[in-house]
Motif scaffolding. Structure first.
Motif, PDB file in Angstrom:
ATOM      1  N   ASN A  41     -33.188 -62.250 -48.634  1.00 21.60           N
ATOM      2  CA  ASN A  41     -32.802 -63.275 -49.016  1.00 21.60           C
ATOM      3  C   ASN A  41     -32.086 -64.233 -47.789  1.00 21.60           C
ATOM      4  O   ASN A  41     -31.740 -65.178 -47.962  1.00 21.60           O
ATOM      5  CB  ASN A  41     -31.710 -63.038 -50.121  1.00 21.60           C
ATOM      6  CG  ASN A  41     -32.164 -62.497 -51.214  1.00 21.60           C
ATOM      7  OD1 ASN A  41     -33.398 -63.153 -51.693  1.00 21.60           O
ATOM      8  ND2 ASN A  41     -31.690 -61.688 -52.210  1.00 21.60           N
ATOM      9  N   LEU A  42     -31.476 -63.463 -46.828  1.00 27.90           N
ATOM     10  CA  LEU A  42     -30.873 -64.095 -45.681  1.00 27.90           C
ATOM     11  C   LEU A  42     -31.693 -64.655 -44.590  1.00 27.90           C
ATOM     12  O   LEU A  42     -31.690 -65.530 -44.364  1.00 27.90           O
ATOM     13  CB  LEU A  42     -29.905 -62.951 -45.085  1.00 27.90           C
ATOM     14  CG  LEU A  42     -28.750 -62.783 -45.798  1.00 27.90           C
ATOM     15  CD1 LEU A  42     -27.886 -61.502 -44.992  1.00 27.90           C
ATOM     16  CD2 LEU A  42     -27.709 -63.973 -45.936  1.00 27.90           C
ATOM     17  N   VAL A  43     -33.014 -63.890 -44.395  1.00 29.18           N
ATOM     18  CA  VAL A  43     -33.571 -64.336 -43.281  1.00 29.18           C
ATOM     19  C   VAL A  43     -35.338 -64.369 -43.507  1.00 29.18           C
ATOM     20  O   VAL A  43     -35.907 -64.983 -42.569  1.00 29.18           O
ATOM     21  CB  VAL A  43     -33.724 -63.322 -42.101  1.00 29.18           C
ATOM     22  CG1 VAL A  43     -32.212 -63.056 -41.593  1.00 29.18           C
ATOM     23  CG2 VAL A  43     -34.221 -62.060 -42.469  1.00 29.18           C
ATOM     24  N   GLY A  44     -35.672 -64.194 -44.892  1.00 32.99           N
ATOM     25  CA  GLY A  44     -36.828 -64.245 -45.330  1.00 32.99           C
ATOM     26  C   GLY A  44     -37.943 -63.343 -44.613  1.00 32.99           C
ATOM     27  O   GLY A  44     -37.549 -62.117 -44.701  1.00 32.99           O
ATOM     28  N   GLU A  45     -39.100 -63.635 -44.455  1.00 29.43           N
ATOM     29  CA  GLU A  45     -40.139 -62.804 -44.085  1.00 29.43           C
ATOM     30  C   GLU A  45     -39.983 -62.407 -42.509  1.00 29.43           C
ATOM     31  O   GLU A  45     -41.206 -62.154 -41.909  1.00 29.43           O
ATOM     32  CB  GLU A  45     -41.400 -63.096 -44.467  1.00 29.43           C
ATOM     33  CG  GLU A  45     -41.618 -63.334 -45.825  1.00 29.43           C
ATOM     34  CD  GLU A  45     -42.978 -63.825 -46.203  1.00 29.43           C
ATOM     35  OE1 GLU A  45     -43.795 -64.272 -45.404  1.00 29.43           O
ATOM     36  OE2 GLU A  45     -43.350 -64.153 -47.255  1.00 29.43           O
ATOM     37  N   ARG A  46     -38.809 -62.148 -41.942  1.00 30.60           N
ATOM     38  CA  ARG A  46     -38.620 -61.779 -40.454  1.00 30.60           C
ATOM     39  C   ARG A  46     -38.603 -60.200 -40.521  1.00 30.60           C
ATOM     40  O   ARG A  46     -37.426 -59.760 -40.337  1.00 30.60           O
ATOM     41  CB  ARG A  46     -37.556 -62.411 -40.097  1.00 30.60           C
ATOM     42  CG  ARG A  46     -37.852 -63.919 -39.929  1.00 30.60           C
ATOM     43  CD  ARG A  46     -36.664 -64.714 -39.486  1.00 30.60           C
ATOM     44  NE  ARG A  46     -36.462 -64.322 -38.153  1.00 30.60           N
ATOM     45  CZ  ARG A  46     -35.156 -64.573 -37.373  1.00 30.60           C
ATOM     46  NH1 ARG A  46     -34.570 -65.448 -38.130  1.00 30.60           N
ATOM     47  NH2 ARG A  46     -34.985 -64.453 -36.087  1.00 30.60           N
ATOM     48  N   TRP A  47     -39.568 -59.413 -40.738  1.00 28.15           N
ATOM     49  CA  TRP A  47     -39.887 -58.186 -41.113  1.00 28.15           C
ATOM     50  C   TRP A  47     -39.211 -57.295 -39.936  1.00 28.15           C
ATOM     51  O   TRP A  47     -38.698 -56.243 -39.984  1.00 28.15           O
ATOM     52  CB  TRP A  47     -41.152 -57.817 -41.507  1.00 28.15           C
ATOM     53  CG  TRP A  47     -41.894 -58.573 -42.370  1.00 28.15           C
ATOM     54  CD1 TRP A  47     -43.079 -59.266 -42.361  1.00 28.15           C
ATOM     55  CD2 TRP A  47     -41.369 -58.677 -43.895  1.00 28.15           C
ATOM     56  NE1 TRP A  47     -43.175 -60.023 -43.471  1.00 28.15           N
ATOM     57  CE2 TRP A  47     -42.413 -59.582 -44.410  1.00 28.15           C
ATOM     58  CE3 TRP A  47     -40.514 -58.050 -44.511  1.00 28.15           C
ATOM     59  CZ2 TRP A  47     -41.943 -59.712 -45.830  1.00 28.15           C
ATOM     60  CZ3 TRP A  47     -40.152 -58.528 -45.784  1.00 28.15           C
ATOM     61  CH2 TRP A  47     -41.029 -59.206 -46.474  1.00 28.15           C
ATOM     62  N   ALA A  59     -41.481 -52.779 -38.916  1.00 35.08           N
ATOM     63  CA  ALA A  59     -41.699 -53.944 -39.775  1.00 35.08           C
ATOM     64  C   ALA A  59     -42.930 -53.810 -40.557  1.00 35.08           C
ATOM     65  O   ALA A  59     -42.926 -54.556 -41.681  1.00 35.08           O
ATOM     66  CB  ALA A  59     -41.783 -55.117 -38.554  1.00 35.08           C
ATOM     67  N   GLU A  60     -43.848 -53.099 -40.054  1.00 37.62           N
ATOM     68  CA  GLU A  60     -45.124 -53.146 -40.748  1.00 37.62           C
ATOM     69  C   GLU A  60     -44.990 -52.292 -42.521  1.00 37.62           C
ATOM     70  O   GLU A  60     -45.385 -52.989 -43.443  1.00 37.62           O
ATOM     71  CB  GLU A  60     -46.337 -52.446 -40.091  1.00 37.62           C
ATOM     72  CG  GLU A  60     -47.074 -53.343 -39.034  1.00 37.62           C
ATOM     73  CD  GLU A  60     -46.051 -53.214 -38.038  1.00 37.62           C
ATOM     74  OE1 GLU A  60     -45.339 -52.183 -37.597  1.00 37.62           O
ATOM     75  OE2 GLU A  60     -46.131 -54.276 -36.831  1.00 37.62           O
ATOM     76  N   GLU A  61     -44.078 -51.313 -42.111  1.00 38.02           N
ATOM     77  CA  GLU A  61     -43.653 -50.633 -43.434  1.00 38.02           C
ATOM     78  C   GLU A  61     -43.075 -51.589 -44.475  1.00 38.02           C
ATOM     79  O   GLU A  61     -43.444 -51.311 -45.472  1.00 38.02           O
ATOM     80  CB  GLU A  61     -42.956 -49.455 -42.966  1.00 38.02           C
ATOM     81  CG  GLU A  61     -43.557 -48.165 -42.591  1.00 38.02           C
ATOM     82  CD  GLU A  61     -42.517 -46.989 -41.934  1.00 38.02           C
ATOM     83  OE1 GLU A  61     -43.067 -45.847 -42.288  1.00 38.02           O
ATOM     84  OE2 GLU A  61     -41.434 -47.226 -41.404  1.00 38.02           O
ATOM     85  N   ILE A  62     -42.064 -52.306 -43.940  1.00 38.06           N
ATOM     86  CA  ILE A  62     -41.329 -52.951 -44.815  1.00 38.06           C
ATOM     87  C   ILE A  62     -42.080 -54.128 -45.333  1.00 38.06           C
ATOM     88  O   ILE A  62     -42.051 -54.249 -46.681  1.00 38.06           O
ATOM     89  CB  ILE A  62     -40.039 -53.531 -44.190  1.00 38.06           C
ATOM     90  CG1 ILE A  62     -39.033 -52.312 -43.635  1.00 38.06           C
ATOM     91  CG2 ILE A  62     -39.501 -54.643 -44.835  1.00 38.06           C
ATOM     92  CD1 ILE A  62     -38.053 -52.525 -42.721  1.00 38.06           C
ATOM     93  N   GLU A  63     -42.798 -54.790 -44.776  1.00 37.64           N
ATOM     94  CA  GLU A  63     -43.686 -56.052 -45.028  1.00 37.64           C
ATOM     95  C   GLU A  63     -44.708 -55.435 -46.194  1.00 37.64           C
ATOM     96  O   GLU A  63     -44.673 -55.910 -47.384  1.00 37.64           O
ATOM     97  CB  GLU A  63     -44.450 -56.423 -43.902  1.00 37.64           C
ATOM     98  CG  GLU A  63     -45.605 -57.689 -44.661  1.00 37.64           C
ATOM     99  CD  GLU A  63     -46.116 -58.352 -43.382  1.00 37.64           C
ATOM    100  OE1 GLU A  63     -46.662 -59.476 -43.757  1.00 37.64           O
ATOM    101  OE2 GLU A  63     -45.998 -57.787 -42.126  1.00 37.64           O
ATOM    102  N   LYS A  64     -45.138 -54.177 -45.800  1.00 36.47           N
ATOM    103  CA  LYS A  64     -46.435 -53.505 -46.835  1.00 36.47           C
ATOM    104  C   LYS A  64     -45.370 -53.272 -48.239  1.00 36.47           C
ATOM    105  O   LYS A  64     -45.941 -53.470 -49.316  1.00 36.47           O
ATOM    106  CB  LYS A  64     -46.813 -52.470 -46.144  1.00 36.47           C
ATOM    107  CG  LYS A  64     -48.042 -51.890 -47.051  1.00 36.47           C
ATOM    108  CD  LYS A  64     -48.626 -50.519 -46.378  1.00 36.47           C
ATOM    109  CE  LYS A  64     -49.174 -50.790 -45.108  1.00 36.47           C
ATOM    110  NZ  LYS A  64     -50.009 -49.564 -44.449  1.00 36.47           N
ATOM    111  N   TYR A  65     -44.033 -52.633 -47.933  1.00 41.24           N
ATOM    112  CA  TYR A  65     -43.449 -52.286 -49.362  1.00 41.24           C
ATOM    113  C   TYR A  65     -42.841 -53.606 -49.806  1.00 41.24           C
ATOM    114  O   TYR A  65     -43.174 -53.657 -51.130  1.00 41.24           O
ATOM    115  CB  TYR A  65     -42.154 -51.409 -48.690  1.00 41.24           C
ATOM    116  CG  TYR A  65     -41.164 -51.317 -49.839  1.00 41.24           C
ATOM    117  CD1 TYR A  65     -41.307 -50.300 -50.667  1.00 41.24           C
ATOM    118  CD2 TYR A  65     -40.184 -52.427 -49.880  1.00 41.24           C
ATOM    119  CE1 TYR A  65     -40.255 -50.102 -51.591  1.00 41.24           C
ATOM    120  CE2 TYR A  65     -39.176 -52.136 -50.867  1.00 41.24           C
ATOM    121  CZ  TYR A  65     -39.278 -51.221 -51.977  1.00 41.24           C
ATOM    122  OH  TYR A  65     -38.468 -50.896 -52.862  1.00 41.24           O
TER     123      TYR A  65
END
Length: 74
Positions: A41-47, A59-65
């Motif tokens: 909510n603060l930074v968007g898709e900056r994984w 970052a890949e794990e978080i984006e996939k999640y």
């Protein structure tokens, strides 16, 4: 003829195993989930930035999640 020996059900079994393995890799604690949501909510898709706040996560794990849990395209 070797190709005809392989049934499509074998491929299905492999695919379901891969999906269950991927799902098990995406297990996050409630604290991690809450932090991911707040950071998103603060930074968007900056994984990478989000991953930097969660030790041991990439970052890949978080984006996939995020994609598998909160994506609206599914």
């Amino acid at each position: 003829m070797a190709d005809s020996e392989h049934s499509s059900s074998d491929d299905t079994v492999v695919d379901s195993r891969e999906k269950s393995t991927e799902k098990s890799e995406l297990q996050f604690s409630e604290d991690e989930e809450a932090l991911i949501i707040r950071m998103y909510n603060l930074v968007g898709e900056r994984w990478a930035l989000i991953a930097g706040r969660i030790p041991g996560r990439t970052a890949e794990e978080i984006e996939k999640y995020w994609s598998s849990t909160y994506s609206t395209s599914q």
